[in-house]
Design a protein around this motif. Sequence first.
Motif, PDB file in Angstrom:
ATOM      1  N   GLN A 143       0.881  -2.119 -13.063  1.00 53.60           N
ATOM      2  CA  GLN A 143       1.452  -2.636 -11.813  1.00 53.60           C
ATOM      3  C   GLN A 143       2.965  -2.775 -11.932  1.00 53.60           C
ATOM      4  O   GLN A 143       3.721  -2.412 -11.020  1.00 53.60           O
ATOM      5  N   GLU A 144       3.400  -3.286 -13.107  1.00 52.71           N
ATOM      6  CA  GLU A 144       4.843  -3.433 -13.361  1.00 52.71           C
ATOM      7  C   GLU A 144       5.535  -2.069 -13.260  1.00 52.71           C
ATOM      8  O   GLU A 144       6.584  -1.931 -12.642  1.00 52.71           O
ATOM      9  N   LEU A 145       4.898  -1.062 -13.868  1.00 47.57           N
ATOM     10  CA  LEU A 145       5.478   0.287 -13.858  1.00 47.57           C
ATOM     11  C   LEU A 145       5.545   0.830 -12.433  1.00 47.57           C
ATOM     12  O   LEU A 145       6.555   1.400 -12.013  1.00 47.57           O
ATOM     13  N   GLN A 146       4.469   0.609 -11.695  1.00 45.30           N
ATOM     14  CA  GLN A 146       4.455   1.083 -10.305  1.00 45.30           C
ATOM     15  C   GLN A 146       5.591   0.434  -9.506  1.00 45.30           C
ATOM     16  O   GLN A 146       6.287   1.111  -8.741  1.00 45.30           O
ATOM     17  N   ASP A 147       5.792  -0.876  -9.713  1.00 47.00           N
ATOM     18  CA  ASP A 147       6.873  -1.575  -9.000  1.00 47.00           C
ATOM     19  C   ASP A 147       8.234  -0.994  -9.387  1.00 47.00           C
ATOM     20  O   ASP A 147       9.119  -0.824  -8.548  1.00 47.00           O
ATOM     21  N   GLN A 148       8.396  -0.691 -10.676  1.00 47.21           N
ATOM     22  CA  GLN A 148       9.678  -0.140 -11.137  1.00 47.21           C
ATOM     23  C   GLN A 148       9.917   1.255 -10.548  1.00 47.21           C
ATOM     24  O   GLN A 148      11.032   1.593 -10.162  1.00 47.21           O
ATOM     25  N   LEU A 149       8.850   2.051 -10.467  1.00 46.64           N
ATOM     26  CA  LEU A 149       8.997   3.396  -9.892  1.00 46.64           C
ATOM     27  C   LEU A 149       9.367   3.304  -8.417  1.00 46.64           C
ATOM     28  O   LEU A 149      10.219   4.055  -7.924  1.00 46.64           O
ATOM     29  N   CYS A 150       8.738   2.368  -7.714  1.00 50.45           N
ATOM     30  CA  CYS A 150       9.042   2.202  -6.280  1.00 50.45           C
ATOM     31  C   CYS A 150      10.475   1.702  -6.089  1.00 50.45           C
ATOM     32  O   CYS A 150      11.164   2.094  -5.141  1.00 50.45           O
ATOM     33  N   TYR A 151      10.930   0.853  -7.000  1.00 50.31           N
ATOM     34  CA  TYR A 151      12.311   0.362  -6.952  1.00 50.31           C
ATOM     35  C   TYR A 151      13.296   1.526  -7.152  1.00 50.31           C
ATOM     36  O   TYR A 151      14.280   1.670  -6.417  1.00 50.31           O
ATOM     37  N   LEU A 152      12.979   2.384  -8.140  1.00 47.90           N
ATOM     38  CA  LEU A 152      13.811   3.564  -8.406  1.00 47.90           C
ATOM     39  C   LEU A 152      13.875   4.455  -7.161  1.00 47.90           C
ATOM     40  O   LEU A 152      14.932   4.937  -6.755  1.00 47.90           O
ATOM     41  N   GLU A 153      12.719   4.657  -6.549  1.00 51.90           N
ATOM     42  CA  GLU A 153      12.629   5.514  -5.358  1.00 51.90           C
ATOM     43  C   GLU A 153      13.492   4.952  -4.226  1.00 51.90           C
ATOM     44  O   GLU A 153      14.226   5.681  -3.564  1.00 51.90           O
ATOM     45  N   LYS A 154      13.402   3.634  -4.025  1.00 56.13           N
ATOM     46  CA  LYS A 154      14.034   3.018  -2.864  1.00 56.13           C
ATOM     47  C   LYS A 154      15.530   2.786  -3.087  1.00 56.13           C
ATOM     48  O   LYS A 154      16.349   3.084  -2.237  1.00 56.13           O
TER      49      LYS A 154
END
Length: 230
Positions: free
Chosen positions: A123-134
């Motif tokens: 979940q942490e990784l998914q949040d970080q990837l979404c942060y990178l995307e945004k």
Amino acid sequence: MSIELITAEVCPYAQRSHMCLLEKGLEFERREGDLKNKPQWFHDVSPYAKVPVLRDGDTQVFESSIINEYLEDAYCEPRLLPESPAGRAEARIWIDFDNMKLVTTQYRVLLAKTEERRRELAQELQDQLCYLEKEGFTDDRDGPYWFGADISLVDLNLYPHFERFCVLAHYRGLEIPNSCSKLKAWIAAMRKRPSVVATAHDDDYHINAYASYADGTANGTTAKDMRQSI
Ligand SMILES: N[C@@H](CCC(=O)N[C@@H](CS)C(=O)NCC(=O)O)C(=O)O
């Protein structure tokens, strides 16, 4: 003056610096360090007992992001950082985000022993990837790379661990979220870059290379360091 990169074919961090040397068009030699059976010469040149290490004449530098900054300072053309102080600071912030967050979470999710911890870290990784995307892949870029048309140290820092995302897919069933379309397009563009083509390996190679991380038997310096943060 001769440049030598002490490296390991398998290593994503070493790939960052290998790519940087290629992007700079520098002549260099590569010396493979045996990470499973480190010889004395390796300990003598690598204070953290890790690759990569760069030797440039009398100068010796370690830590991949610092090696790449050294190459940028010592060999200015082609430039791999923006010219403005603000742009350079922005690049360094994302390099730090990659090193401190993205990369460590990827290792931790592979090394974590319990399902519950793996779920939390996924979940942490998914949040970080979404942060990178945004926040990272802004819409005003005029080209396929981090800062647009020209490749930068941010691209070189980020790419190698994304090449190895197949390891997380294989062992932990993780995927880059579909909502991260700009990230996916950037990975596709990076895969065509000559410095990637020259240094890349296929999925099977990486899956095999990380088997001991996934099954908990990895006992090198990196695995021990990363385990401390789980
Ligand atoms: N923060 C370092 C990490 C380098 C690193 O962890 N390299 C690994 C190979 S991918 C290594 O040499 N590990 C030695 C070991 O595990 O014993 C960098 O960016 O250069």
